[in-house]
Design a protein around this motif. Sequence first.
Motif, PDB file in Angstrom:
ATOM      1  N   TRP A 173     -13.073   9.131   1.422  1.00 33.18           N
ATOM      2  CA  TRP A 173     -13.203   9.638   2.823  1.00 33.18           C
ATOM      3  C   TRP A 173     -12.813  10.730   2.395  1.00 33.18           C
ATOM      4  CZ3 TRP A 173     -10.226   4.643   3.201  1.00 33.18           C
ATOM      5  CH2 TRP A 173     -11.100   3.397   3.869  1.00 33.18           C
ATOM      6  N   GLY A 174     -13.511  10.990   1.629  1.00 33.73           N
ATOM      7  CA  GLY A 174     -13.869  13.096   1.350  1.00 33.73           C
ATOM      8  C   GLY A 174     -13.390  14.305   2.500  1.00 33.73           C
ATOM      9  N   ASP A 175     -13.475  14.090   3.437  1.00 37.63           N
ATOM     10  CA  ASP A 175     -12.890  14.602   4.298  1.00 37.63           C
ATOM     11  C   ASP A 175     -12.031  14.942   4.820  1.00 37.63           C
ATOM     12  OD1 ASP A 175     -15.873  14.904   5.207  1.00 37.63           O
ATOM     13  OD2 ASP A 175     -16.096  13.667   6.568  1.00 37.63           O
ATOM     14  N   LEU A 176     -11.257  13.790   4.230  1.00 38.71           N
ATOM     15  CA  LEU A 176      -9.389  13.954   4.024  1.00 38.71           C
ATOM     16  C   LEU A 176      -9.201  14.975   2.623  1.00 38.71           C
ATOM     17  CD1 LEU A 176      -8.685   9.915   4.423  1.00 38.71           C
ATOM     18  CD2 LEU A 176      -8.299  12.058   6.063  1.00 38.71           C
ATOM     19  N   THR A 177      -8.273  15.440   3.476  1.00 43.56           N
ATOM     20  CA  THR A 177      -7.416  16.735   2.325  1.00 43.56           C
ATOM     21  C   THR A 177      -6.204  16.387   1.601  1.00 43.56           C
ATOM     22  OG1 THR A 177      -5.900  17.926   4.094  1.00 43.56           O
ATOM     23  CG2 THR A 177      -8.253  18.451   3.981  1.00 43.56           C
ATOM     24  N   ASP A 178      -6.138  17.198   0.374  1.00 43.27           N
ATOM     25  CA  ASP A 178      -5.057  16.596  -0.225  1.00 43.27           C
ATOM     26  C   ASP A 178      -3.662  16.497   0.622  1.00 43.27           C
ATOM     27  OD1 ASP A 178      -6.510  15.466  -3.256  1.00 43.27           O
ATOM     28  OD2 ASP A 178      -6.316  17.788  -3.363  1.00 43.27           O
ATOM     29  N   ASP A 179      -3.208  17.707   1.286  1.00 46.73           N
ATOM     30  CA  ASP A 179      -2.516  17.581   1.953  1.00 46.73           C
ATOM     31  C   ASP A 179      -2.555  16.771   3.112  1.00 46.73           C
ATOM     32  OD1 ASP A 179      -1.862  20.121   1.251  1.00 46.73           O
ATOM     33  OD2 ASP A 179      -2.158  21.298   2.616  1.00 46.73           O
ATOM     34  N   GLU A 180      -3.570  16.125   3.931  1.00 49.70           N
ATOM     35  CA  GLU A 180      -3.870  15.017   4.690  1.00 49.70           C
ATOM     36  C   GLU A 180      -3.314  13.662   4.397  1.00 49.70           C
ATOM     37  OE1 GLU A 180      -6.958  16.660   8.381  1.00 49.70           O
ATOM     38  OE2 GLU A 180      -7.664  15.848   6.489  1.00 49.70           O
ATOM     39  N   LEU A 181      -3.649  14.262   2.803  1.00 52.73           N
ATOM     40  CA  LEU A 181      -3.285  12.294   2.371  1.00 52.73           C
ATOM     41  C   LEU A 181      -2.116  12.233   2.112  1.00 52.73           C
ATOM     42  CD1 LEU A 181      -6.511  11.734   0.123  1.00 52.73           C
ATOM     43  CD2 LEU A 181      -5.668  10.685   2.098  1.00 52.73           C
ATOM     44  N   THR A 182      -1.328  13.203   1.787  1.00 57.79           N
ATOM     45  CA  THR A 182       0.296  13.204   0.955  1.00 57.79           C
ATOM     46  C   THR A 182       0.722  13.137   2.552  1.00 57.79           C
ATOM     47  OG1 THR A 182      -0.182  14.827  -0.748  1.00 57.79           O
ATOM     48  CG2 THR A 182       2.163  15.193   0.309  1.00 57.79           C
ATOM     49  N   GLN A 183       1.159  13.663   3.661  1.00 54.80           N
ATOM     50  CA  GLN A 183       1.552  13.110   5.237  1.00 54.80           C
ATOM     51  C   GLN A 183       1.089  12.061   5.093  1.00 54.80           C
ATOM     52  OE1 GLN A 183      -0.294  16.518   7.410  1.00 54.80           O
ATOM     53  NE2 GLN A 183       0.689  18.238   6.731  1.00 54.80           N
ATOM     54  N   ILE A 184       0.416  11.211   5.209  1.00 54.33           N
ATOM     55  CA  ILE A 184      -0.104  10.375   5.763  1.00 54.33           C
ATOM     56  C   ILE A 184       0.909   9.246   5.369  1.00 54.33           C
ATOM     57  CG2 ILE A 184      -1.928   8.019   5.557  1.00 54.33           C
ATOM     58  CD1 ILE A 184      -3.533  10.304   6.253  1.00 54.33           C
ATOM     59  N   GLY A 185       1.277   9.831   3.191  1.00 55.18           N
ATOM     60  CA  GLY A 185       1.977   8.920   3.442  1.00 55.18           C
ATOM     61  C   GLY A 185       2.417   7.198   2.756  1.00 55.18           C
ATOM     62  N   GLY A 186       0.752   6.358   3.121  1.00 55.54           N
ATOM     63  CA  GLY A 186       0.075   4.905   3.293  1.00 55.54           C
ATOM     64  C   GLY A 186       0.671   4.855   4.612  1.00 55.54           C
ATOM     65  N   LYS A 187       1.152   5.185   5.288  1.00 54.87           N
ATOM     66  CA  LYS A 187       1.291   4.828   6.578  1.00 54.87           C
ATOM     67  C   LYS A 187      -0.179   3.692   7.215  1.00 54.87           C
ATOM     68  CE  LYS A 187       5.731   5.456   6.577  1.00 54.87           C
ATOM     69  NZ  LYS A 187       6.527   3.881   6.534  1.00 54.87           N
ATOM     70  N   ILE A 233       0.973  -0.852  -0.232  1.00 56.63           N
ATOM     71  CA  ILE A 233       0.255   0.072  -0.002  1.00 56.63           C
ATOM     72  C   ILE A 233       1.243   1.039   0.342  1.00 56.63           C
ATOM     73  CG2 ILE A 233      -1.816   1.611   1.207  1.00 56.63           C
ATOM     74  CD1 ILE A 233      -2.876  -1.019   2.075  1.00 56.63           C
ATOM     75  N   GLU A 234       1.734   1.509   0.921  1.00 50.96           N
ATOM     76  CA  GLU A 234       2.707   2.577   1.485  1.00 50.96           C
ATOM     77  C   GLU A 234       3.510   2.439   0.081  1.00 50.96           C
ATOM     78  OE1 GLU A 234       5.569   3.057   3.860  1.00 50.96           O
ATOM     79  OE2 GLU A 234       4.359   1.134   4.959  1.00 50.96           O
ATOM     80  N   GLY A 235       3.441   1.466  -0.572  1.00 58.01           N
ATOM     81  CA  GLY A 235       4.588   2.041  -2.378  1.00 58.01           C
ATOM     82  C   GLY A 235       3.767   1.814  -3.211  1.00 58.01           C
ATOM     83  N   LYS A 236       2.336   1.607  -3.370  1.00 59.35           N
ATOM     84  CA  LYS A 236       0.770   2.256  -4.897  1.00 59.35           C
ATOM     85  C   LYS A 236       0.352   3.787  -4.217  1.00 59.35           C
ATOM     86  CE  LYS A 236       0.489  -2.040  -6.181  1.00 59.35           C
ATOM     87  NZ  LYS A 236      -0.646  -3.090  -6.893  1.00 59.35           N
ATOM     88  N   TRP A 237       1.125   4.553  -3.180  1.00 59.06           N
ATOM     89  CA  TRP A 237       0.097   5.285  -2.119  1.00 59.06           C
ATOM     90  C   TRP A 237       0.114   6.268  -2.997  1.00 59.06           C
ATOM     91  CZ3 TRP A 237      -3.320   5.513   1.279  1.00 59.06           C
ATOM     92  CH2 TRP A 237      -3.391   6.524   1.914  1.00 59.06           C
ATOM     93  N   ASN A 238       0.571   6.381  -3.783  1.00 63.69           N
ATOM     94  CA  ASN A 238      -0.024   7.805  -4.944  1.00 63.69           C
ATOM     95  C   ASN A 238      -0.969   7.436  -5.816  1.00 63.69           C
ATOM     96  OD1 ASN A 238       2.197   9.905  -3.969  1.00 63.69           O
ATOM     97  ND2 ASN A 238       2.861   8.885  -4.904  1.00 63.69           N
ATOM     98  N   GLN A 239      -1.209   6.454  -6.160  1.00 66.31           N
ATOM     99  CA  GLN A 239      -2.515   5.691  -7.481  1.00 66.31           C
ATOM    100  C   GLN A 239      -2.963   5.155  -6.351  1.00 66.31           C
ATOM    101  OE1 GLN A 239      -0.101   2.041  -7.948  1.00 66.31           O
ATOM    102  NE2 GLN A 239       0.823   2.540 -10.420  1.00 66.31           N
ATOM    103  N   LEU A 240      -3.125   5.417  -4.940  1.00 63.98           N
ATOM    104  CA  LEU A 240      -3.994   4.810  -4.430  1.00 63.98           C
ATOM    105  C   LEU A 240      -5.090   6.175  -3.636  1.00 63.98           C
ATOM    106  CD1 LEU A 240      -2.669   1.601  -2.222  1.00 63.98           C
ATOM    107  CD2 LEU A 240      -4.610   1.376  -3.780  1.00 63.98           C
ATOM    108  N   LYS A 241      -4.723   7.080  -3.600  1.00 66.00           N
ATOM    109  CA  LYS A 241      -5.008   8.398  -3.004  1.00 66.00           C
ATOM    110  C   LYS A 241      -6.055   8.974  -3.509  1.00 66.00           C
ATOM    111  CE  LYS A 241      -1.608  10.576  -2.892  1.00 66.00           C
ATOM    112  NZ  LYS A 241      -0.363  11.878  -2.881  1.00 66.00           N
ATOM    113  N   GLY A 242      -6.129   8.946  -4.391  1.00 63.51           N
ATOM    114  CA  GLY A 242      -7.716   9.288  -5.469  1.00 63.51           C
ATOM    115  C   GLY A 242      -8.787   8.170  -4.633  1.00 63.51           C
ATOM    116  N   SER A 243      -8.816   6.864  -4.573  1.00 59.79           N
ATOM    117  CA  SER A 243      -9.866   6.411  -4.404  1.00 59.79           C
ATOM    118  C   SER A 243      -9.775   6.698  -1.918  1.00 59.79           C
ATOM    119  CB  SER A 243      -8.983   4.724  -4.544  1.00 59.79           C
ATOM    120  OG  SER A 243      -8.652   4.249  -5.708  1.00 59.79           O
TER     121      SER A 243
END
Length: 66
Positions: free
Chosen positions: A21-35, A6-16
């Motif tokens: 979970w639409g309440d998550l912002t793009d910045d938060e998803l970037t910070q999460i980094g698949g962790k 999941i971490e390795g594919k995080w950039n591909q999975l962020k959109g899904s």
Amino acid sequence: MNWDIIEGKWNQLKGSVKEKWGDLTDDELTQIGGKKDKLAGKLQEKYGWTKEEADDQLNSFFRDKL
């Protein structure tokens, strides 16, 4: 479930993840980094879930994605 994948594919999975979970912002998803712990923590914060609820949601969601 292998969170290394999941971490390795995080950039591909962020959109899904954002779709689900639409309440998550793009910045938060970037910070999460698949962790998993960071994502679960954000879901708890945004949706008021327990750790167990967040883990169940994540496992269910990503089981279908991999």
